[in-house]
Design a protein around this motif. Structure first.
Motif, mmCIF file in Angstrom:
data_model
loop_
_atom_site.group_PDB
_atom_site.id
_atom_site.type_symbol
_atom_site.label_atom_id
_atom_site.label_comp_id
_atom_site.label_asym_id
_atom_site.label_seq_id
_atom_site.Cartn_x
_atom_site.Cartn_y
_atom_site.Cartn_z
ATOM 1 N N ALA A 37 30.666 -54.900 -40.511
ATOM 2 C CA ALA A 37 31.887 -55.578 -40.956
ATOM 3 C C ALA A 37 32.944 -54.588 -41.440
ATOM 4 O O ALA A 37 34.141 -54.852 -41.332
ATOM 5 N N PHE A 38 32.513 -53.463 -41.977
ATOM 6 C CA PHE A 38 33.413 -52.382 -42.378
ATOM 7 C C PHE A 38 32.585 -51.123 -42.535
ATOM 8 O O PHE A 38 31.358 -51.170 -42.574
ATOM 9 N N VAL A 39 33.270 -49.987 -42.599
ATOM 10 C CA VAL A 39 32.602 -48.692 -42.760
ATOM 11 C C VAL A 39 33.142 -48.034 -44.023
ATOM 12 O O VAL A 39 34.348 -48.021 -44.255
ATOM 13 N N THR A 40 32.256 -47.495 -44.824
ATOM 14 C CA THR A 40 32.660 -46.769 -46.020
ATOM 15 C C THR A 40 32.729 -45.288 -45.666
ATOM 16 O O THR A 40 31.733 -44.686 -45.277
ATOM 17 N N TRP A 41 33.935 -44.733 -45.786
ATOM 18 C CA TRP A 41 34.178 -43.329 -45.452
ATOM 19 C C TRP A 41 34.324 -42.494 -46.715
ATOM 20 O O TRP A 41 34.927 -42.935 -47.697
ATOM 21 N N VAL A 42 33.803 -41.283 -46.652
ATOM 22 C CA VAL A 42 33.950 -40.274 -47.695
ATOM 23 C C VAL A 42 34.771 -39.157 -47.078
ATOM 24 O O VAL A 42 34.356 -38.545 -46.081
ATOM 25 N N SER A 43 35.927 -38.877 -47.635
ATOM 26 C CA SER A 43 36.787 -37.839 -47.084
ATOM 27 C C SER A 43 36.569 -36.522 -47.820
ATOM 28 O O SER A 43 36.580 -36.478 -49.052
ATOM 29 N N VAL A 44 36.372 -35.448 -47.031
ATOM 30 C CA VAL A 44 36.207 -34.101 -47.584
ATOM 31 C C VAL A 44 37.031 -33.125 -46.755
ATOM 32 O O VAL A 44 37.440 -33.435 -45.641
ATOM 33 N N ARG A 45 37.256 -31.953 -47.301
ATOM 34 C CA ARG A 45 37.974 -30.904 -46.567
ATOM 35 C C ARG A 45 37.107 -30.393 -45.416
ATOM 36 O O ARG A 45 35.906 -30.200 -45.576
ATOM 37 N N VAL A 46 37.725 -30.171 -44.275
ATOM 38 C CA VAL A 46 37.027 -29.623 -43.118
ATOM 39 C C VAL A 46 36.340 -28.314 -43.491
ATOM 40 O O VAL A 46 35.188 -28.071 -43.124
ATOM 41 N N ALA A 47 37.029 -27.494 -44.262
ATOM 42 C CA ALA A 47 36.480 -26.188 -44.650
ATOM 43 C C ALA A 47 35.221 -26.311 -45.508
ATOM 44 O O ALA A 47 34.437 -25.368 -45.594
ATOM 45 N N GLY A 48 35.013 -27.472 -46.126
ATOM 46 C CA GLY A 48 33.858 -27.680 -46.983
ATOM 47 C C GLY A 48 32.663 -28.307 -46.289
ATOM 48 O O GLY A 48 31.670 -28.631 -46.929
ATOM 49 N N MET A 49 32.740 -28.470 -44.963
ATOM 50 C CA MET A 49 31.634 -29.079 -44.225
ATOM 51 C C MET A 49 30.970 -28.051 -43.328
ATOM 52 O O MET A 49 31.652 -27.310 -42.618
ATOM 53 N N THR A 50 29.652 -28.016 -43.356
ATOM 54 C CA THR A 50 28.904 -27.123 -42.469
ATOM 55 C C THR A 50 27.802 -27.905 -41.771
ATOM 56 O O THR A 50 27.182 -28.792 -42.352
ATOM 57 N N LEU A 51 27.589 -27.566 -40.506
ATOM 58 C CA LEU A 51 26.499 -28.144 -39.729
ATOM 59 C C LEU A 51 25.296 -27.222 -39.821
ATOM 60 O O LEU A 51 25.450 -25.998 -39.819
ATOM 61 N N ARG A 52 24.100 -27.796 -39.883
ATOM 62 C CA ARG A 52 22.891 -26.993 -39.830
ATOM 63 C C ARG A 52 22.837 -26.289 -38.474
ATOM 64 O O ARG A 52 23.289 -26.827 -37.457
ATOM 65 N N GLU A 53 22.301 -25.098 -38.454
ATOM 66 C CA GLU A 53 22.191 -24.323 -37.226
ATOM 67 C C GLU A 53 21.491 -25.136 -36.147
ATOM 68 O O GLU A 53 20.488 -25.808 -36.402
ATOM 69 N N GLY A 54 22.057 -25.113 -34.955
ATOM 70 C CA GLY A 54 21.488 -25.840 -33.830
ATOM 71 C C GLY A 54 22.014 -27.250 -33.650
ATOM 72 O O GLY A 54 21.729 -27.890 -32.634
ATOM 73 N N CYS A 55 22.767 -27.752 -34.595
ATOM 74 C CA CYS A 55 23.249 -29.137 -34.518
ATOM 75 C C CYS A 55 24.404 -29.334 -33.548
ATOM 76 O O CYS A 55 24.668 -30.463 -33.133
#
Length: 140
Positions: free
Chosen positions: A39-57
């Motif tokens: 029915a809706f999505v709850t979004w959390v907004s963060v800075r792109v620079a503060g997000m990291t993907l685990r290696e291999g993702c």
């Protein structure tokens, strides 16, 4: 809490985000509803620079151009929708709160695209609402 972790259903995509978040909001737009089957999505907004993907993702994370200048990130293996990015908020990435292991660092602050919400569910009536026109008229 200075960071949070999350990922998809099968674990092929794992990420870490820096906190505090910029904002947390429920989005009621038709694209979010259809992309998440909710029915809706709850979004959390963060800075792109503060997000990291685990290696291999990077092999499992796919992006779908859902509208001009906007993409939705999902797992290529299990299909879990997790991320949203847009030219409108180029320095931010929006993370589906449900994809976080421990949830967001703050409660939702508003209902976005309230003018398109569905009548068959209830939502917190104490939160402020923003219509599509409000959001398009704002700069962030």
């Amino acid at each position: 809490m200075t960071e949070a972790e999350g990922g998809c259903l099968c674990g092929a995509v794992r990420f870490r985000i820096g906190l505090p978040s910029l904002w947390v909001a429920h989005c009621h737009c038709s694209m979010c509803r259809r992309a998440h089957g909710a029915a809706f999505v709850t979004w959390v907004s963060v800075r792109v620079a503060g997000m990291t993907l685990r290696e291999g993702c990077n092999e499992a994370l796919r992006w779908h151009a859902s509208s001009p200048g906007a993409e939705r990130g999902f797992c290529a293996h299990c299909g879990s929708p997790m991320l949203f990015r847009s030219d409108r908020w180029a320095d931010q990435v929006h993370v589906a709160a449900a994809s976080l292991d421990a949830g967001p660092d703050r409660p939702p602050q508003l209902h976005a695209f309230w003018d398109t919400h569905v009548p068959w569910t209830s939502a917190d009536p104490d939160l402020p609402t923003r219509t599509e026109a409000d959001i398009l008229a704002s700069r962030g």
